[in-house]
Write an enzyme that holds these catalytic residues in place. Structure first.
Site, PDB file in Angstrom:
ATOM      1  N   SER A 191      -9.655   1.923   2.755  1.00  0.00           N
ATOM      2  CA  SER A 191      -8.762   2.559   1.920  1.00  0.00           C
ATOM      3  C   SER A 191      -7.942   1.703   1.219  1.00  0.00           C
ATOM      4  O   SER A 191      -7.384   2.323   0.010  1.00  0.00           O
ATOM      5  CB  SER A 191      -8.079   3.608   2.540  1.00  0.00           C
ATOM      6  N   SER A 203     -10.032  -0.428   6.993  1.00  0.00           N
ATOM      7  CA  SER A 203      -9.386  -0.365   5.688  1.00  0.00           C
ATOM      8  C   SER A 203      -8.706  -1.494   5.153  1.00  0.00           C
ATOM      9  O   SER A 203      -8.201  -1.699   3.950  1.00  0.00           O
ATOM     10  CB  SER A 203      -8.508   0.996   5.662  1.00  0.00           C
ATOM     11  N   LYS A 245       0.940  -1.089  -0.130  1.00  0.00           N
ATOM     12  CA  LYS A 245       0.065  -0.074  -0.054  1.00  0.00           C
ATOM     13  C   LYS A 245       0.818   1.291   0.083  1.00  0.00           C
ATOM     14  O   LYS A 245       1.791   1.309   0.704  1.00  0.00           O
ATOM     15  CB  LYS A 245      -0.815   0.008   1.401  1.00  0.00           C
TER      16      LYS A 245
HETATM   17  N1  GLN Z   1     -13.354   4.198   6.171  1.00  0.00           N
HETATM   18  C1  GLN Z   1     -12.755   4.577   7.088  1.00  0.00           C
HETATM   19  C2  GLN Z   1     -12.289   6.172   7.016  1.00  0.00           C
HETATM   20  O1  GLN Z   1     -12.698   6.638   6.093  1.00  0.00           O
HETATM   21  C3  GLN Z   1     -11.506   3.707   7.586  1.00  0.00           C
HETATM   22  C4  GLN Z   1     -10.423   4.292   7.088  1.00  0.00           C
HETATM   23  C5  GLN Z   1      -9.134   3.274   7.453  1.00  0.00           C
HETATM   24  O2  GLN Z   1      -9.402   2.194   7.955  1.00  0.00           O
HETATM   25  N2  GLN Z   1      -8.106   3.936   6.882  1.00  0.00           N
HETATM   26  O3  GLN Z   1     -11.708   6.614   7.995  1.00  0.00           O
END
Ligand code: GLN
Length: 496
Positions: A160, A184, A80
């Protein structure tokens, strides 16, 4: 073995057959680089590193020939683009870091390279990991390889870590790293039909991972099987003095303990996770998952996690508050984008205004507001108190059960463009993943079926702190019962 067959191998199989010298690390890496080139349309990678990959593979082949193989020798991995990689551009999918080349390596990736893994490239994500659909990336959205044929512009891969999930699902990499702040790793794994594990907070070092919300961020593995996630975690995890929240707990041989079965385990189904408007197919899958575990000798009981409804509002105070503080460092002075203004203040304003996308700016505003003098007690302090209640709910539940089974996400992958003008609808995606994040618990998403449109659905297993062993054991039992082997139609077609 054809190059396409090479991309089908699990990490565990590839490892065994590399050691048996059935093919070389170079061949394995080339097969994946070819697949990446064929599927650039998915937009799963921000940066591909073919030359570096071939150099690393050559070293692996030398070691394999010398009988000196390290644990992940010659295994290609996607990373990532939130993990700093030395001399390889690292963007966090943001314009503000579009030209950032770190002079150092994150601890997690350093461990992977020291274990012999090979970097294929850096995967796309939501900007600064803020999102649930991989639609906030400065480098454009990622397409879920499971998109029903002919549908435009396609389905989201979740977020994400959407690029990592899409890459693993489309056979562009056998495994990838992700990070999980509120879901994410687990939610994109669910949307893409792969396995994704968020370890206990503190299990993997955060050092060198671009920070979003420091009290929640955690790195973890994404792969096509539970075993592969365990193999990857064994190399990613471990104490790191460079991260003050890294825990000095033993790394366990998780991959060797997967088949212990679930006989005698108590599994809890939290009644608060039965949310309004959840598709009947997900409801059914959850019941089926419970039945599978029961059939394998587990005892399944209903439990209550009474503060569940407060998890999302709490997360959306804590995470933006920490983000607003973490992102203060991007000021155009020492690295990243700089947009000159007439004076220092205007340079800051233009750099940050043009460098950050809409969602990131929204979070900085919310977080700054929640932390401001007049509102700190009403929002941030309150959220911290509720967070404690949520953790207490789990602590109480784990006096009665060994693991908790829930759906991983409230829907299957939705369309690119959907929910984009409604941040709250987007935030609701995290309803099942955020509670374990707030409590710092290990949790895994396992693909267990397809819905009526042929899109993957997944279940989540949450465990006690540091009990990845049980989480993975239960996940393995679900994996075995579900026997989920489907590939995205467009990928299966290529292999036919
Ligand atoms: N979807 C969540 C957010 O927008 C989690 C994102 C994540 O875990 N980095 O914060």
């Amino acid at each position: 073995m054809s190059t396409r067959e090479l991309t089908r191998l699990t990490l565990a199989e590839a490892r065994r057959r590399l050691r048996a010298r059935e093919f070389s690390a170079r061949e394995l890496v080339e097969a994946h680089l070819e697949a990446m080139a064929r599927h650039r349309g998915l937009n799963a990678f921000i940066t591909e590193t073919p030359e570096l990959a071939l150099t690393m593979a050559a070293e692996s082949d030398r070691r394999l020939a010398a009988g000196d193989a390290r644990p992940l020798e010659g295994i290609p991995i996607a990373v990532k683009d939130l993990f700093c990689t030395r001399e390889v551009r690292t963007t966090a999918a943001s314009r503000i870091l579009h030209n950032f080349v770190p002079p150092y390596e994150s601890t997690v990736t350093r461990r992977l390279w020291e274990a012999g893994a090979v970097l294929l490239g850096k995967t796309n994500l939501d900007e600064f990991a803020m999102g649930s659909a991989n639609v906030t990336s400065h480098f454009g959205p990622v397409v879920n390889p499971w998109t029903p044929p002919g549908e435009e512009p396609g389905r989201v891969p979740g977020g994400s870590s959407g690029g990592s999930a899409a890459a693993v699902a489309a056979l562009l990499a056998p495994a990838a790293t992700g990070t999980d702040t509120g879901g994410s790793i687990r939610q994109p794994a669910a949307f893409c039909g792969i396995v994704g594990l968020k370890p206990t907070y503190g299990r993997c070092s955060r050092w060198g991972i671009i920070a979003f919300a420091s009290s929640l961020d955690q790195a973890g593995p994404m792969a096509r099987t539970v075993e592969d996630c365990a193999l990857l975690l064994e190399q990613m995890a471990g104490y790191d003095p460079l991260d003050s929240t890294s825990a000095d707990v033993a790394v366990e041989p998780w991959s060797a303990r997967l088949d212990a079965g679930v006989k005698g385990l108590r599994i809890g189904l939290p009644r608060e996770y039965r949310v309004d408007g959840m598709p009947a197919e997900i409801e059914r899958l959850w019941a089926e998952g419970a039945a599978w575990l029961r059939a394998q000798g587990a005892e399944v009981v209903e439990i209550s996690l009474p503060h569940t409804a407060y998890a999302l509002p709490t997360y959306y105070i804590v995470a933006p508050a920490e983000a607003s503080s973490n992102l203060a460092r991007y000021d155009g002075m020492r690295f990243g984008l700089r947009v000159e203004g007439r004076d220092l203040t205007e340079t800051y304003m233009r750099t940050r205004g043009e460098g950050f996308g809409r969602e990131v700016r929204r979070r900085i505003l919310i977080g700054t507001y929640a932390l401001s003098a007049g509102y700190y007690d009403a929002y941030y302090l309150k959220a911290q108190k509720v967070r404690r209640r949520i953790a207490d709910d789990f602590r109480e539940a784990f006096t009665r059960v060994d693991a908790i089974l829930t759906p991983a996400a409230p829907t299957a992958a939705f369309r690119i463009g959907e929910k984009m003008d409604d941040p709250v609808a987007m935030y609701l995606n995290d309803v099942f993943t955020v509670p374990a994040s707030l409590a710092g618990l290990p949790a895994v998403a396992v693909p267990t079926g397809l819905d009526g449109e042929g899109l993957p659905l997944a279940l989540q297993v949450i465990g006690r702190p540091w009990d990845e062993t049980t989480v993975l054991r239960v996940a393995r039992a679900l994996e075995e019962a579900a026997d989920f082997r489907a590939l995205p139609p467009r990928i299966a077609e290529e292999l036919a």
